[in-house]
Design a protein around this motif. Structure first.
Motif, short mmCIF file in Angstrom:
data_model
loop_
_atom_site.label_atom_id
_atom_site.label_comp_id
_atom_site.label_asym_id
_atom_site.label_seq_id
_atom_site.Cartn_x
_atom_site.Cartn_y
_atom_site.Cartn_z
N GLY A 138 0.85 -1.19 0.00
CA GLY A 138 0.00 0.00 0.00
C GLY A 138 0.88 1.24 0.00
N ARG A 139 0.89 1.94 1.14
CA ARG A 139 1.75 3.14 1.24
C ARG A 139 3.06 2.84 1.95
N GLY A 140 3.27 1.57 2.28
CA GLY A 140 4.53 1.20 2.94
C GLY A 140 4.72 1.90 4.28
N SER A 141 3.62 2.16 4.99
CA SER A 141 3.74 2.89 6.26
C SER A 141 3.77 1.95 7.45
N ASN A 142 3.86 0.65 7.15
CA ASN A 142 3.99 -0.31 8.25
C ASN A 142 5.00 -1.40 7.91
N CYS A 143 5.88 -1.10 6.96
CA CYS A 143 6.84 -2.11 6.47
C CYS A 143 8.27 -1.66 6.67
N GLY A 198 -5.06 11.12 9.49
CA GLY A 198 -3.69 11.10 10.02
C GLY A 198 -3.01 9.74 9.86
N ILE A 199 -3.73 8.72 9.42
CA ILE A 199 -3.06 7.42 9.19
C ILE A 199 -2.63 7.36 7.72
N PRO A 200 -1.32 7.30 7.47
CA PRO A 200 -0.82 7.47 6.09
C PRO A 200 -0.79 6.17 5.28
N GLY A 201 -1.79 5.30 5.44
CA GLY A 201 -1.79 4.03 4.72
C GLY A 201 -2.88 3.98 3.67
N THR A 202 -3.09 2.79 3.13
CA THR A 202 -4.20 2.57 2.19
C THR A 202 -5.32 1.82 2.92
N GLY A 204 -6.52 -1.03 1.96
CA GLY A 204 -6.10 -2.43 2.03
C GLY A 204 -5.17 -2.68 3.21
N GLY A 205 -4.20 -1.79 3.39
CA GLY A 205 -3.26 -1.92 4.51
C GLY A 205 -3.99 -1.80 5.84
N ALA A 206 -4.96 -0.91 5.91
CA ALA A 206 -5.69 -0.69 7.16
C ALA A 206 -6.53 -1.91 7.52
N VAL A 207 -7.14 -2.54 6.53
CA VAL A 207 -7.94 -3.72 6.80
C VAL A 207 -7.03 -4.90 7.17
N PHE A 208 -5.95 -5.04 6.42
CA PHE A 208 -4.99 -6.12 6.69
C PHE A 208 -4.47 -6.03 8.13
N MET A 209 -4.14 -4.80 8.55
CA MET A 209 -3.56 -4.59 9.88
C MET A 209 -4.62 -4.40 10.96
N ASN A 210 -5.87 -4.21 10.55
CA ASN A 210 -6.91 -3.69 11.45
C ASN A 210 -6.38 -2.46 12.20
N ASP A 256 -4.13 -18.31 1.40
CA ASP A 256 -4.68 -18.27 0.05
C ASP A 256 -4.95 -16.84 -0.43
N LEU A 257 -4.69 -15.87 0.43
CA LEU A 257 -4.94 -14.48 0.03
C LEU A 257 -3.85 -14.00 -0.93
N ALA A 258 -4.25 -13.48 -2.08
CA ALA A 258 -3.27 -12.82 -2.94
C ALA A 258 -3.35 -11.31 -2.68
N ALA A 259 -4.56 -10.74 -2.74
CA ALA A 259 -4.67 -9.30 -2.50
C ALA A 259 -6.09 -8.93 -2.08
N ILE A 260 -6.16 -7.94 -1.24
CA ILE A 260 -7.44 -7.30 -0.92
C ILE A 260 -7.70 -6.31 -2.05
N VAL A 261 -8.87 -6.39 -2.65
CA VAL A 261 -9.14 -5.56 -3.82
C VAL A 261 -10.04 -4.37 -3.49
N ARG A 283 -4.67 15.64 19.00
CA ARG A 283 -3.92 14.77 19.93
C ARG A 283 -2.70 14.17 19.21
N ARG A 284 -2.91 13.73 17.96
CA ARG A 284 -1.81 13.19 17.16
C ARG A 284 -0.66 14.20 17.05
N ARG A 285 -1.03 15.44 16.72
CA ARG A 285 0.00 16.47 16.53
C ARG A 285 0.81 16.70 17.80
N ARG A 293 10.45 10.64 9.64
CA ARG A 293 10.27 9.37 8.92
C ARG A 293 10.09 8.23 9.92
N SER A 294 8.84 7.75 10.01
CA SER A 294 8.57 6.65 10.95
C SER A 294 7.63 5.65 10.29
N ALA A 295 7.27 4.61 11.04
CA ALA A 295 6.26 3.66 10.56
C ALA A 295 5.16 3.53 11.61
C1 LIG Z 1 2.92 8.70 11.09
C2 LIG Z 1 2.22 7.37 11.18
C3 LIG Z 1 1.10 7.23 11.99
C4 LIG Z 1 0.45 6.00 12.09
N1 LIG Z 1 -0.63 5.90 12.90
C5 LIG Z 1 -1.27 4.71 13.02
C6 LIG Z 1 -2.41 4.59 13.88
O1 LIG Z 1 -2.87 5.53 14.51
N2 LIG Z 1 -3.00 3.36 13.97
C7 LIG Z 1 -2.54 2.27 13.28
O2 LIG Z 1 -3.11 1.19 13.41
N3 LIG Z 1 -1.47 2.38 12.45
C8 LIG Z 1 -0.83 3.56 12.31
N4 LIG Z 1 0.27 3.66 11.48
C9 LIG Z 1 0.77 2.46 10.76
C10 LIG Z 1 0.23 2.29 9.32
O3 LIG Z 1 -0.07 3.54 8.73
C11 LIG Z 1 -1.02 1.41 9.27
O4 LIG Z 1 -0.73 0.10 9.73
C12 LIG Z 1 -1.59 1.30 7.86
O5 LIG Z 1 -2.84 0.68 7.93
C13 LIG Z 1 -0.70 0.54 6.89
O6 LIG Z 1 -1.22 0.74 5.57
P1 LIG Z 1 -0.26 0.68 4.28
O7 LIG Z 1 -1.10 0.80 3.09
O8 LIG Z 1 0.85 1.67 4.42
O9 LIG Z 1 0.29 -0.79 4.45
P2 LIG Z 1 1.72 -1.32 3.96
O10 LIG Z 1 2.76 -0.86 4.91
O11 LIG Z 1 1.93 -1.02 2.54
O12 LIG Z 1 1.50 -2.88 4.16
C14 LIG Z 1 1.29 -3.41 5.46
C15 LIG Z 1 0.92 -4.88 5.30
O13 LIG Z 1 -0.37 -4.96 4.68
C16 LIG Z 1 -0.29 -5.75 3.49
N5 LIG Z 1 -1.19 -5.15 2.51
C17 LIG Z 1 -1.32 -3.85 2.20
N6 LIG Z 1 -2.26 -3.68 1.25
C18 LIG Z 1 -2.72 -4.91 0.93
C19 LIG Z 1 -3.67 -5.40 0.00
N7 LIG Z 1 -4.36 -4.59 -0.80
N8 LIG Z 1 -3.88 -6.73 -0.07
C20 LIG Z 1 -3.20 -7.57 0.73
N9 LIG Z 1 -2.28 -7.16 1.65
C21 LIG Z 1 -2.04 -5.86 1.74
C22 LIG Z 1 1.15 -5.65 3.05
O14 LIG Z 1 1.52 -6.75 2.22
C23 LIG Z 1 1.86 -5.64 4.39
O15 LIG Z 1 1.97 -6.95 4.92
C24 LIG Z 1 0.93 4.89 11.35
C25 LIG Z 1 2.05 5.04 10.53
C26 LIG Z 1 2.69 6.26 10.44
C27 LIG Z 1 3.89 6.40 9.53
#
Ligand SMILES: Cc1cc2nc3c(=O)[nH]c(=O)nc-3n(C[C@H](O)[C@H](O)[C@H](O)COP(=O)(O)OP(=O)(O)OC[C@H]3O[C@@H](n4cnc5c(N)ncnc54)[C@H](O)[C@@H]3O)c2cc1C
Length: 379
Positions: A138-143, A198-202, A204-210, A256-261, A283-285, A293-295
């Motif tokens: 996604g946005r690589g904000s958790n990798c 304020g969450i910089p992800g996609t 798909g990433g948000a659902v994957f990570m909850n 069996d998951l390839a991608a969340i669409v 509160r975040r600020r 640069r963080s994750a």
């Molecule tokens: C400044 C900052 C603040 C943040 N605040 C929070 C917060 O408040 N709460 C919180 O929970 N997290 C937070 N995060 C972490 C992060 O943003 C979340 O976990 C976000 O949901 C990750 O989304 P992403 O698209 O960047 O995922 P990525 O880092 O791109 O991927 C994370 C994982 O999800 C998988 N994935 C992503 N998209 C798909 C897809 N379409 N199909 C299958 N798998 C997929 C990837 O393969 C990988 O394993 C923060 C990060 C930063 C940098």
């Protein structure tokens, strides 16, 4: 560019046609498939684990006895889209540090930016046919990527269509920016995704990570999720099948998951959503190192412990502690920042040091929330 566009239009039409034939609408109680488990799991070199996909050749493996062939069809014809996709793939030219909020990571072997669901499906199939390990990003904000990069295929997911299907019900492409979705839904008077501001992800990433914050979580408002499996089949999964928990979803274990669409969210009307979101952002600020640069949080909050991971790290005296270019933030101890050209080795060493220190002082084992993507997958 033009080629990419043509490719997408053609595959998009095929995708939509087959989707309408194959899938019931997420709103009409679809017959849902159980989650079959087919492919082998990827071992990782570190306890900071990551689920990327290690593919078995279609010709090689036996089909899983659990797999139900149902109404979901294979999405594209055998060779459709393949010559075009080959023309869009970058080889050894994309550096993962450009795709990661930490700014760390070497090149990937193959790279494709996917802007349509059909393109994502075609890329999955391309990898499967060639036994290429792949990662949907996604946005690589958790990798955390390795300095040597990733010896496989990275699909940068930018599938970002949005459709309001009824008041408060949003069907959103998995590449849609989660922050933008949260801001939009709140501004339109719906509650449930205020925390996404304020969450910089996609999506798909948000659902994957909850992903969650401020007592809200993504899974709370998910209605259904459309996925593509390793076999290139589309499935619709409902929330009750996804075992959402603290920073956990069934996707993290779904072989069996390839991608969340796409994801359908069901929100509730609220006139206070924007105000609540403003307070969350404020509160975040105040509490997070915005602009560095963080994750986000490196560790999960330990279950059963009275203190958060950040508080434990702070009490261990580690705020500001650095290894090379990686440092524990002075603002929030569970955020580690790349302040000066950190390598993945710096970051891994810092993570390891913090874990050991907290364990030694409090006998609490911290668990990583961030996902480490190793250079090579192994069988
Ligand atoms: C400044 C900052 C603040 C943040 N605040 C929070 C917060 O408040 N709460 C919180 O929970 N997290 C937070 N995060 C972490 C992060 O943003 C979340 O976990 C976000 O949901 C990750 O989304 P992403 O698209 O960047 O995922 P990525 O880092 O791109 O991927 C994370 C994982 O999800 C998988 N994935 C992503 N998209 C798909 C897809 N379409 N199909 C299958 N798998 C997929 C990837 O393969 C990988 O394993 C923060 C990060 C930063 C940098």
């Amino acid at each position: 560019m033009l080629l990419g566009l043509l490719f997408d239009i053609r595959l998009q039409r095929q995708y939509e046609r087959l989707r309408s034939m194959a899938l019931p609408s997420p709103f009409s109680s679809p017959t849902l498939k159980t989650n079959p488990c087919g492919s082998s799991r990827v071992p990782t070199t570190s306890s900071v684990s990551h689920h990327h996909h290690f593919l078995t050749c279609p010709s090689g493996g036996e089909p899983s006895p659990h797999r139900k062939k149902s109404q979901s069809l294979v999405v594209l014809g055998h060779r459709q889209g393949q010559p075009l996709i080959e023309n869009c793939i970058l080889c050894d030219r994309k550096c993962l540090r450009e795709l990661s909020s930490w700014g760390i990571g070497g090149p990937c072997r193959y790279f494709l930016r996917t802007s349509g669901a059909s393109q994502l499906v075609a890329a999955v199939r391309y990898c499967r046919e060639r036994c290429i390990p792949f990662l949907v990003l996604g946005r690589g904000s958790n990798c955390l990527f390795d300095d040597r990069g990733f010896d496989g295929f990275v699909m940068l997911n930018r599938v970002d269509q949005l459709e309001l299907t009824e008041p408060g019900v949003y069907r959103v492409g998995s590449g849609f920016h989660f922050n933008r979705l949260g801001v939009r839904c709140s501004a339109e008077g719906f509650s449930g995704l205020e925390f996404a501001g304020g969450i910089p992800g996609t999506v798909g990433g948000a659902v994957f990570m909850n992903a969650g914050a401020d007592c809200q979580e993504t899974g709370d408002v998910v209605d259904s999720v459309e996925i593509v499996t390793m076999d290139g089949e589309l499935q619709v999964l409902r929330r009750s099948e996804l075992a959402f928990g603290y920073r956990w979803s069934a996707f993290q274990d779904m072989k069996d998951l390839a991608a969340i669409v796409a994801v359908t969210f069901r929100l509730t009307p609220s006139t206070a959503a924007t105000e609540r979101q403003r307070a969350f952002l404020e509160r975040r600020r105040r509490t997070q190192p915005i602009g560095e640069r963080s994750a986000g949080s490196v560790f999960r909050n330990p279950s059963g412990a009275e203190m958060s991971a950040g508080r434990l790290i702070e009490l261990a005296g580690l705020k500001g502690f650095a290894v090379g270019g990686a440092k524990v933030s002075n603002v929030h101890a569970n955020f580690f920042v790349n302040f000066n050209g950190s390598t993945s080795q710096d970051m891994l060493a810092l993570i390891s040091h913090v874990k050991e220190s907290v364990d030694k002082k409090f006998q609490i084992e911290l668990k990583e929330e961030v996902k480490y993507v190793s250079h090579r997958t192994q069988m």
